[in-house]
Every structure is written in C-alpha cells, then in structure tokens.
Scaffold this motif. Structure first.
Motif, mmCIF file in Angstrom:
data_model
loop_
_atom_site.group_PDB
_atom_site.id
_atom_site.type_symbol
_atom_site.label_atom_id
_atom_site.label_comp_id
_atom_site.label_asym_id
_atom_site.label_seq_id
_atom_site.Cartn_x
_atom_site.Cartn_y
_atom_site.Cartn_z
ATOM 1 N N ARG A 1 0.854 -1.188 0.000
ATOM 2 C CA ARG A 1 0.000 0.000 0.000
ATOM 3 C C ARG A 1 0.888 1.234 0.000
ATOM 4 O O ARG A 1 2.044 1.194 0.457
ATOM 5 N N LEU A 2 0.372 2.323 -0.541
ATOM 6 C CA LEU A 2 1.120 3.575 -0.528
ATOM 7 C C LEU A 2 1.115 4.148 0.876
ATOM 8 O O LEU A 2 0.055 4.294 1.490
ATOM 9 N N LEU A 3 2.295 4.467 1.360
ATOM 10 C CA LEU A 3 2.412 5.085 2.680
ATOM 11 C C LEU A 3 2.243 6.601 2.574
ATOM 12 O O LEU A 3 1.957 7.276 3.553
ATOM 13 N N TRP A 4 2.469 7.116 1.357
ATOM 14 C CA TRP A 4 2.178 8.523 1.054
ATOM 15 C C TRP A 4 1.458 8.555 -0.281
ATOM 16 O O TRP A 4 1.891 7.907 -1.243
ATOM 17 N N ASP A 5 0.349 9.289 -0.367
ATOM 18 C CA ASP A 5 -0.503 9.235 -1.565
ATOM 19 C C ASP A 5 -0.020 10.117 -2.704
ATOM 20 O O ASP A 5 -0.611 10.126 -3.786
ATOM 21 N N GLY A 6 1.058 10.869 -2.492
ATOM 22 C CA GLY A 6 1.601 11.715 -3.551
ATOM 23 C C GLY A 6 0.956 13.082 -3.658
ATOM 24 O O GLY A 6 1.377 13.905 -4.481
ATOM 25 N N LYS A 7 -0.045 13.347 -2.816
ATOM 26 C CA LYS A 7 -0.784 14.606 -2.959
ATOM 27 C C LYS A 7 -1.015 15.341 -1.645
ATOM 28 O O LYS A 7 -0.973 16.564 -1.597
ATOM 29 N N THR A 8 -1.299 14.595 -0.571
ATOM 30 C CA THR A 8 -1.717 15.216 0.678
ATOM 31 C C THR A 8 -0.769 14.822 1.813
ATOM 32 O O THR A 8 0.193 14.084 1.616
ATOM 33 N N THR A 9 -1.070 15.292 2.994
ATOM 34 C CA THR A 9 -0.294 14.926 4.192
ATOM 35 C C THR A 9 -0.957 13.795 4.957
ATOM 36 O O THR A 9 -0.533 13.477 6.083
ATOM 37 N N ASN A 10 -1.967 13.178 4.384
ATOM 38 C CA ASN A 10 -2.694 12.109 5.062
ATOM 39 C C ASN A 10 -1.750 10.995 5.500
ATOM 40 O O ASN A 10 -0.907 10.535 4.732
ATOM 41 N N GLY A 11 -1.916 10.567 6.755
ATOM 42 C CA GLY A 11 -1.124 9.461 7.273
ATOM 43 C C GLY A 11 0.178 9.874 7.928
ATOM 44 O O GLY A 11 0.905 9.012 8.437
ATOM 45 N N LYS B 1 -0.005 17.075 14.399
ATOM 46 C CA LYS B 1 -0.434 17.343 13.027
ATOM 47 C C LYS B 1 0.803 17.511 12.148
ATOM 48 O O LYS B 1 1.940 17.506 12.639
ATOM 49 N N PHE B 2 0.584 17.647 10.859
ATOM 50 C CA PHE B 2 1.696 17.834 9.938
ATOM 51 C C PHE B 2 2.283 19.239 10.108
ATOM 52 O O PHE B 2 1.543 20.193 10.347
ATOM 53 N N PRO B 3 3.615 19.384 10.012
ATOM 54 C CA PRO B 3 4.226 20.711 10.180
ATOM 55 C C PRO B 3 3.636 21.742 9.214
ATOM 56 O O PRO B 3 3.354 21.422 8.049
ATOM 57 N N GLU B 4 3.481 22.973 9.680
ATOM 58 C CA GLU B 4 2.904 24.024 8.855
ATOM 59 C C GLU B 4 3.918 24.631 7.892
ATOM 60 O O GLU B 4 3.540 25.330 6.951
ATOM 61 N N TYR B 5 5.196 24.381 8.124
ATOM 62 C CA TYR B 5 6.241 24.909 7.239
ATOM 63 C C TYR B 5 7.416 23.934 7.242
ATOM 64 O O TYR B 5 7.491 23.016 8.070
ATOM 65 N N GLY B 6 8.333 24.108 6.315
ATOM 66 C CA GLY B 6 9.542 23.284 6.279
ATOM 67 C C GLY B 6 9.432 22.066 5.376
ATOM 68 O O GLY B 6 10.453 21.433 5.073
ATOM 69 N N TRP B 7 8.222 21.727 4.956
ATOM 70 C CA TRP B 7 7.998 20.617 4.029
ATOM 71 C C TRP B 7 7.149 21.107 2.864
ATOM 72 O O TRP B 7 6.298 21.993 3.040
ATOM 73 N N GLU B 8 7.365 20.521 1.699
ATOM 74 C CA GLU B 8 6.668 20.959 0.491
ATOM 75 C C GLU B 8 6.185 19.756 -0.311
ATOM 76 O O GLU B 8 6.896 18.762 -0.436
ATOM 77 N N ASP C 1 11.175 16.580 11.861
ATOM 78 C CA ASP C 1 10.918 15.257 11.285
ATOM 79 C C ASP C 1 9.422 15.022 11.145
ATOM 80 O O ASP C 1 8.617 15.567 11.891
ATOM 81 N N ILE C 2 9.071 14.138 10.195
ATOM 82 C CA ILE C 2 7.689 13.688 10.103
ATOM 83 C C ILE C 2 7.654 12.174 10.279
ATOM 84 O O ILE C 2 8.598 11.470 9.901
ATOM 85 N N VAL C 3 6.559 11.684 10.869
ATOM 86 C CA VAL C 3 6.404 10.260 11.133
ATOM 87 C C VAL C 3 5.032 9.790 10.658
ATOM 88 O O VAL C 3 4.101 10.580 10.494
ATOM 89 N N THR C 4 4.935 8.483 10.463
ATOM 90 C CA THR C 4 3.650 7.883 10.101
ATOM 91 C C THR C 4 2.708 7.879 11.304
ATOM 92 O O THR C 4 3.147 7.843 12.457
ATOM 93 N N ASN C 5 1.435 7.903 11.019
ATOM 94 C CA ASN C 5 0.452 7.717 12.095
ATOM 95 C C ASN C 5 0.445 6.272 12.574
ATOM 96 O O ASN C 5 0.179 5.995 13.750
ATOM 97 N N ASP C 6 0.728 5.346 11.666
ATOM 98 C CA ASP C 6 0.699 3.927 11.988
ATOM 99 C C ASP C 6 2.058 3.450 12.490
ATOM 100 O O ASP C 6 3.107 4.017 12.144
ATOM 101 N N THR C 7 2.031 2.391 13.278
ATOM 102 C CA THR C 7 3.261 1.725 13.700
ATOM 103 C C THR C 7 3.437 0.432 12.916
ATOM 104 O O THR C 7 2.470 -0.139 12.412
#
Length: 457
Positions: free
Chosen positions: A245-255, A263-270, A291-297
C-alpha cells in the motif's frame, strides 16, 4: 482427386496459414547486410559474416551501437548472442539518439550482456540516464542463467510499461517502468579501457521481432522473480495482490504528522508534482519543519522509498521510532537508513569506519556492497535512488538501488554490543521495541521523497 484428399489438403493449407499468422515473427537482421541499421556514437567495427552480426572491441572509442533505423514500441525480441570473456555488451531497446539531447548519445533501456563475476546478464540497465533499474541481486536463479563461452538465447518482452527478460528460458528481469514507450533497438560494443580486451568480439544471430498478437505470445511469469516498479506514487496490480500500500498518496499529508506534533508541520515541508520535500534551513537538524512520522506503527514489514539529495545534503529514513523518547532538540530516536552525500557532507568521515555513509545503519553498521558489483550502487546527487528496508522478526536488511548493503539481527548480542559503543547507548532497548513509527528526517538540507510504499508480513 478424392473429396477426402481435397479436404485434407485444404485443412493443411488453412492450418499452415493460421499458424503463420499467429507466429508473425519478422527477422530484424537479415543475415546478409546492415541496410536497415546505422552505426551510432563509437566507431568499433561491425561486420556481417556467416549470417552473424559481429562487433569488435576497439580502444579509444566510446560505446558503439548498431541501431535500427526504425523505432519500436511494444514488441517481443529474441536473439542468440556469443560474447568473449571480459567483454561487456548489451542490446538497447526503446532507446533514443537525438542530436539535441547529449549530442546524440544513445540512451535508454539496455538488456545486459556480460561475463563478469557479479552475473547480471539479463538485467535491465538504463544507459546514460537512470543507471541500473533491474540488477539481478534479487534473482539468484536469473544470475545463473547466462553461460559464459557459449551461445545464449535472449528474449525481451516490452509490452506497455512491463519489461521482462529471459536468458536461456530462465526469467531474469520483471520490471515496470514508463520512462520511454518507443525507440530504437541497438546492438552494443562497449567501450574498453584495457588494451588486453581490444579485438574481442560479440556476435548475434537469429535476431527476430514480433509486434502483433503480443498478449497471447507472452511467456508465463516465474513467481520467484520479484517485480520492481518505478511508477510514480502508484501500485501495480501485482503489488496490490501482494499486500503493498502507498504510505504517502503523492498529494496530501494524510497518514503523516510531525514527530513532535499532533499534526503535519505548517512549514519546512513541500508537496509539489508528486514529490515530498524537506526544505533547506542551513543544515540545522530538526530546526525548521522537523521530522515527520507515520500515524501507523510497524513491526514486520518491507518499505520502499525513492529519495533524491541535493549537494552536501544529510537526511535519513528511520524505523522502530518511538517519538516519545526525545522531546527536546534534535531528531526523534530510531534505527536509521542513512541518506547522505558521501562526497560532500562531513558526516561521511565521522562515526567509525564509514558507518555514517549512505545506506548504512547510521552510526552502527557500514553499508557495503558484497555482490561483486562496482562499488556501492549509488546513482548520485540529483538522481533518484531507492531505499529498501526489510524487517522479519529480528532480521533486518538495507538495500540501496536493489543491492543489499546492510544485514543484521536487532535482537542479537552483536547488535547490542554495537549500540553500547554508539551514541544510542543511553536509550534503553534501542532498536528492539516490538513496533514503531517510520520517519523521514529533517536535517536542515533539501531532500526529496516519492514512491513511499510498504507491505506488512
């Protein structure tokens, strides 16, 4: 003539025509001349003798290609090849030679022909473009298909975005890539650096191609040959069947969320054009978006991530991360697949014996290439590289561009001893927790990620 005889003759003729229509092979090389070909790039000698296309290696010339004047899209190509020991060769397909691109240098897919100890004959290389797409490091059966010193039979199926190869009826490559849909076919005499190899030959014969009725002509897949896909942020039907499964959907910050945020950082990532990038902040670790992390373990899993670094960049892909361990400054704590510009970043020379170089288990185990290849299989700064991490119980592997570079048991005494001599000594049970988060690191340098996918065992 009796009626029964007439019917038999009619059916024999009908079956013969029907078989011919279904077979529908065309001789790509007529065995007599090269009127349908042109030589590109280097000036190694090509000649036709005994219905064979013969290439002769030559010093002081770049790679030479005897190329079709016609372009081919979807096809099945078969040929027999003989290559003298020590000589490298290949057959280009869906390749390009354009005067406006690299001064006409031939680039594109190549099916490898070689006699070296690494045994990658039948693999797929992307000449002058993306490097190795399908080395045979994950297909030991395919590595033993090519027989040095003898004629070998090759088959290449290029149908849609699926590229599959066989050597002597053993499947070697099972590639999915959509970079080029059409191009020339060309027979390579590789450049040589050693005077000893001058005058060595590679010979091809029985070169034939099929462009119709391809789906019905496919060879059965060998289920032991792994599929490697380079499609951008999408899964193949085979990957879905196998639980990817895709761990990142290529479009959003979901997951995903910040390692120290809810929540996802408001700056520093694009996010742009299917690429997730951590932005530069002058090399300050976790001082920008963090850093960013997955919601799932995750516990037992296979993770695949494409990454691209800028010059001098530092980052990492961490796993078995416990985001509660370090609430202060710096990165979250976990096992790390190092992402680094080894040539330009000082961290490559720190640690012990190179255990902070790209692909390494950061600060613990140095990434090494033990596959008889030519150095660590890193494609370079500004190029997309693939990180693959496989965890089954205590057994962990790091793969860099499909070549295994690290292997260890995180529950072993040897691993525990390494931790006790590292910067992680103060973190109790480091690397041994039952499950943890997956992390992409903000180390203050711009690094991009895509094709982030996972399957759990």
């Amino acid at each position: 003539m009796p009626k029964e005889v007439i019917l038999l003759v009619f059916f024999a003729i009908f079956i013969g025509h029907s078989t011919k229509a279904q077979d529908n092979w065309e001789m790509l090389f007529n065995g007599n001349d090269l009127k349908n070909f042109e030589q590109l790039n280097g000036n190694a000698k090509y000649e036709v003798r005994n219905k064979e296309l013969i290439g002769v290696s030559k010093m002081d010339t770049p790679n030479s290609f005897m190329a079709t004047k016609k372009k081919y899209g979807d096809f099945i190509l078969e040929f027999d090849v003989f290559v003298e020991n020590g000589l490298n060769s290949g057959v280009q397909f869906r390749s390009i030679s354009d005067p406006d691109i690299m001064n006409g240098r031939v680039h594109g897919y190549q099916c490898e022909i070689e006699t070296s100890a690494r045994k990658w004959a039948g693999g797929v290389y992307d000449e002058a473009r993306n490097g190795w797409l399908y080395p045979l490091t994950r297909n030991p059966k395919g590595q033993n298909a090519f027989v040095p010193g003898e004629w070998n039979h090759y088959r290449i199926e290029a149908i849609g975005n699926h590229i599959r190869t066989w050597v002597n009826d053993v499947q070697c490559a099972n590639l999915v890539d959509d970079t080029t849909a059409e191009g020339i076919i060309a027979f390579q005499v590789h450049a040589i650096q050693d005077k000893e190899h001058e005058g060595k030959i590679v010979k091809w014969k029985n070169i034939k191609i099929k462009t119709d009725n391809l789906e019905n002509s496919r060879k059965p897949l060998d289920n032991d040959v792994p599929e490697i896909s380079y499609l951008t942020n999408q899964l193949t039907p085979s990957e879905r069947r196998k639980g990817w499964r895709l761990l990142w959907d290529g479009k959003t910050t979901n997951g995903w969320r910040g390692a120290k945020l809810d929540k996802f950082p408001e700056y520093g990532w694009e996010i742009a054009d299917g690429v997730l990038s951590v932005l530069s902040s002058g090399g300050e670790e976790s001082r920008n978006g963090g850093d960013i992390v997955t919601n799932d373990t995750f516990s037992d899993f296979e993770l695949s991530v494409d990454f691209k670094i800028t010059e001098g960049a530092n980052s990492g892909i961490k796993y078995f991360v416990d985001s509660e361990l370090n609430k202060g400054e710096g990165s979250a704590i976990g096992l790390e697949f190092q992402v680094l510009d080894d040539k330009a970043h000082p961290d490559a020379k720190m640690g012990k014996n190179g255990n902070r170089t790209v692909g390494s288990l950061y600060d613990l185990i140095r990434a090494e290439n033990n596959n008889n290849s030519r150095g660590k299989n890193f494609k370079g700064v500004g190029q997309w590289n693939n990180a693959r991490i496989v965890v089954k119980g205590g057994h962990v592997e790091h793969w860099l561009n499909q070549v295994k570079v690290v292997e260890y048991d995180r529950f072993s005494q040897a691993f525990k001893a390494l931790v006790e001599k590292s910067k992680y000594e103060k973190w109790e049970n480091f690397g041994r927790i039952p499950e943890g988060l997956i992390l992409l690191q903000d180390h203050g340098d711009k690094v991009s990620f895509k094709n982030i996918k996972v399957r759990e065992f």
